[in-house]
Design a protein around this motif. Structure first.
Motif, PDB file in Angstrom:
ATOM      1  N   ARG A  18     -22.273 -25.577  18.073  1.00 20.30           N
ATOM      2  CA  ARG A  18     -23.482 -25.428  18.882  1.00 20.30           C
ATOM      3  C   ARG A  18     -24.291 -26.722  18.957  1.00 20.30           C
ATOM      4  N   TRP A  19     -24.166 -27.593  17.973  1.00 18.18           N
ATOM      5  CA  TRP A  19     -24.943 -28.824  17.952  1.00 18.18           C
ATOM      6  C   TRP A  19     -24.491 -29.819  19.008  1.00 18.18           C
ATOM      7  N   LEU A  20     -23.370 -29.580  19.668  1.00 15.93           N
ATOM      8  CA  LEU A  20     -22.925 -30.470  20.735  1.00 15.93           C
ATOM      9  C   LEU A  20     -23.863 -30.449  21.930  1.00 15.93           C
ATOM     10  N   VAL A  21     -24.697 -29.422  22.023  1.00 18.76           N
ATOM     11  CA  VAL A  21     -25.688 -29.358  23.100  1.00 18.76           C
ATOM     12  C   VAL A  21     -26.678 -30.504  22.969  1.00 18.76           C
ATOM     13  N   LEU A  22     -26.963 -30.911  21.741  1.00 16.67           N
ATOM     14  CA  LEU A  22     -27.877 -32.038  21.528  1.00 16.67           C
ATOM     15  C   LEU A  22     -27.303 -33.335  22.097  1.00 16.67           C
ATOM     16  N   LEU A  23     -26.011 -33.525  21.947  1.00 18.73           N
ATOM     17  CA  LEU A  23     -25.390 -34.721  22.508  1.00 18.73           C
ATOM     18  C   LEU A  23     -25.460 -34.721  24.026  1.00 18.73           C
ATOM     19  N   ARG A  24     -25.326 -33.560  24.624  1.00 16.08           N
ATOM     20  CA  ARG A  24     -25.438 -33.462  26.070  1.00 16.08           C
ATOM     21  C   ARG A  24     -26.864 -33.774  26.520  1.00 16.08           C
ATOM     22  N   ALA A  25     -27.861 -33.330  25.728  1.00 12.96           N
ATOM     23  CA  ALA A  25     -29.256 -33.610  26.061  1.00 12.96           C
ATOM     24  C   ALA A  25     -29.545 -35.104  25.987  1.00 12.96           C
ATOM     25  N   VAL A  26     -28.973 -35.794  25.009  1.00 12.82           N
ATOM     26  CA  VAL A  26     -29.157 -37.244  24.907  1.00 12.82           C
ATOM     27  C   VAL A  26     -28.511 -37.931  26.094  1.00 12.82           C
TER      28      VAL A  26
END
Length: 105
Positions: A18-26
């Motif tokens: 689920r933390w891959l969403v943060l990479l997409r936001a960056v």
């Protein structure tokens, strides 16, 4: 009985991690058009405040030019209070920390 082997066709990495969403936001935040739009917003805000200053600088209204909200540079807290003054005589980070700690104490 027939033994069928199912092949894995697709992995949903976003559901697995689920933390891959943060990479997409960056990645979205660093897009050129987002950065340009933010810079345009900063320029528009600055121009807007300059326009407001120009429009109201010739005003004779006592509320606009009242002394109750206008301060001079000598009235600022860091100029009148030694606890908030900038330490410029420190030779190292340790000396700076000690001077600030004694000033705040």
């Amino acid at each position: 009985m027939i033994n069928q082997h199912d092949k894995l066709r697709e992995v949903s990495w976003n559901e697995l991690f689920r933390w891959l969403v943060l990479l997409r936001a960056v990645r979205i935040a660093l897009l050129a058009r987002v950065l340009v739009l933010g810079a345009m917003g900063l320029v528009a805000t600055t121009l807007g405040w300059w326009a407001i200053d120009y429009v109201f600088s010739a005003s004779t209204d006592p509320v606009v030019h009242g002394a109750e909200w206008q301060t001079t540079m000598s009235d600022w807290l860091w100029n009148t209070s030694p606890e908030f003054s900038i330490v410029t005589s420190a030779q190292s980070a340790d000396a700076l920390f000690r001077q600030v700690a004694t000033g705040l104490a």
